[in-house]
Design a protein around this motif. Structure first.
Motif, PDB file in Angstrom:
ATOM      1  N   THR A 107       6.066  15.672 -41.030  1.00 42.45           N
ATOM      2  CA  THR A 107       5.016  16.313 -40.250  1.00 42.45           C
ATOM      3  C   THR A 107       5.005  15.752 -38.829  1.00 42.45           C
ATOM      4  N   GLN A 115       4.101  26.147 -31.072  1.00 42.31           N
ATOM      5  CA  GLN A 115       2.774  26.600 -30.654  1.00 42.31           C
ATOM      6  C   GLN A 115       2.791  28.084 -30.312  1.00 42.31           C
ATOM      7  N   LEU A 120      -0.528  28.103 -32.361  1.00 42.97           N
ATOM      8  CA  LEU A 120      -1.095  26.777 -32.539  1.00 42.97           C
ATOM      9  C   LEU A 120      -1.413  26.148 -31.186  1.00 42.97           C
ATOM     10  N   LYS A 123      -2.664  20.155 -30.327  1.00 50.68           N
ATOM     11  CA  LYS A 123      -3.285  19.207 -31.256  1.00 50.68           C
ATOM     12  C   LYS A 123      -2.996  19.542 -32.715  1.00 50.68           C
ATOM     13  N   ASP A 124      -2.434  20.720 -32.959  1.00 53.46           N
ATOM     14  CA  ASP A 124      -2.150  21.135 -34.334  1.00 53.46           C
ATOM     15  C   ASP A 124      -0.874  20.469 -34.847  1.00 53.46           C
ATOM     16  N   ARG A 125      -0.865  20.182 -36.134  1.00 53.65           N
ATOM     17  CA  ARG A 125       0.292  19.563 -36.765  1.00 53.65           C
ATOM     18  C   ARG A 125       1.073  20.605 -37.574  1.00 53.65           C
ATOM     19  N   PRO A 148       2.428  25.647 -40.275  1.00 48.76           N
ATOM     20  CA  PRO A 148       1.152  25.003 -39.941  1.00 48.76           C
ATOM     21  C   PRO A 148       0.690  24.127 -41.104  1.00 48.76           C
ATOM     22  N   GLN A 149       0.461  22.857 -40.838  1.00 43.89           N
ATOM     23  CA  GLN A 149       0.095  21.934 -41.916  1.00 43.89           C
ATOM     24  C   GLN A 149      -1.214  22.326 -42.591  1.00 43.89           C
ATOM     25  N   ARG A 150      -2.135  22.889 -41.837  1.00 44.03           N
ATOM     26  CA  ARG A 150      -3.436  23.243 -42.421  1.00 44.03           C
ATOM     27  C   ARG A 150      -3.301  24.334 -43.479  1.00 44.03           C
ATOM     28  N   LEU A 151      -2.259  25.157 -43.382  1.00 46.89           N
ATOM     29  CA  LEU A 151      -2.061  26.233 -44.363  1.00 46.89           C
ATOM     30  C   LEU A 151      -1.317  25.761 -45.599  1.00 46.89           C
ATOM     31  N   PRO A 153      -1.009  22.268 -47.026  1.00 46.64           N
ATOM     32  CA  PRO A 153      -1.200  20.821 -47.197  1.00 46.64           C
ATOM     33  C   PRO A 153      -0.384  20.281 -48.377  1.00 46.64           C
ATOM     34  N   TYR A 172      -0.236  28.365 -52.583  1.00 46.95           N
ATOM     35  CA  TYR A 172      -1.136  28.430 -51.432  1.00 46.95           C
ATOM     36  C   TYR A 172      -1.795  29.801 -51.243  1.00 46.95           C
TER      37      TYR A 172
END
Length: 238
Positions: A107, A115, A120, A123-125, A148-151, A153, A172
């Motif tokens: 990550t 981005q 993104l 600041k997004d990972r 996208p890490q938030r999608l 995890p 997911y």
């Protein structure tokens, strides 16, 4: 209770309702849908309108019609991915799914290209998966996937299967509906060339793919570098 409809053509409104059910996971991959009559009665439209909406979903490979059995939510099995999303074919014409070896999964903060592609911010990972794909042990593709890490995890912790689109849906709840690709001829750098077993500077086909979910959200950028001495890119235009 009938669902509210708007001002678009009626079958398109019904199709939007069905797509929303797919997005929300009301209908899961592989699940059978209610009959056209049941859906028509539920929504408050004719059976013909429901059929036309389902026909469009079938044409987009989101549902599958099975004669005598009904309509089912499409799954990202290897056959579907092979013919809908994987376009590199050996010159002998035999279409097959390549083997996959994960080289790394880590990550980090999204770079400028990630981005722009994935909507993104700095600041997004993202999760970056690097892997080598082969036909019968012969390396053919080296690729980097950005997610996208938030999608997704925990995806980087593995195991990471060959069929990632199936994983996205099963773990997911994200179904890949379609993708956009940009193709370009490039020269391989030393690292990529070494992985593919060719000399630095060798020509390759670069495929820059952006995969989108059912609601149009970009969820994966995949940059693939492909050797084409014994394979070609096949696009079936209709």
């Amino acid at each position: 209770m009938a669902e509210p409809l708007g001002f678009r053509p009626l079958y398109r409104q019904v199709k939007a309702i069905f797509v929303r059910r797919l997005v929300d996971g009301v209908w899961a991959p592989g699940e059978g849908l209610p009959s056209e009559g049941q859906l028509a009665a539920e929504i408050g439209v004719s059976q013909g309108t429901v059929r036309k909406a389902l026909d469009e979903l079938a044409a987009e490979n989101l549902v599958v019609r099975r004669q005598g059995r009904g309509t089912f939510v499409a799954e990202h099995d290897e056959r579907r991915i092979l013919f809908q999303f994987f376009k590199l074919v050996p010159d002998n014409g035999e279409r097959r799914f390549p083997d996959s070896t994960v080289l790394s999964a880590e990550t980090g903060l999204a770079d400028a290209a990630e981005q722009a592609a994935l909507d993104l911010t700095a600041k997004d990972r993202v999760i970056r998966v690097r892997r080598l794909r082969s036909f019968e042990t012969v390396p053919l593709i080296v690729e980097t996937l950005s997610l996208p890490q938030r999608l997704f995890p925990g995806l980087e912790a593995g195991p990471i299967p060959n069929n990632l689109y199936s994983l996205y849906a099963a773990r997911y709840g994200i179904t890949i509906a379609h993708a956009r690709e940009r193709l370009k001829a490039v020269a391989l750098n030393a690292d990529d060339a070494g992985l593919l077993g060719v000399a630095a500077g060798s020509p390759a086909l670069q495929i820059d793919r952006l995969a989108l979910a059912l609601d149009g959200m970009p969820v994966e950028r995949r940059l693939s570098l492909c050797l084409t001495e014994e394979a070609h890119y096949l696009s079936d235009l209709r």
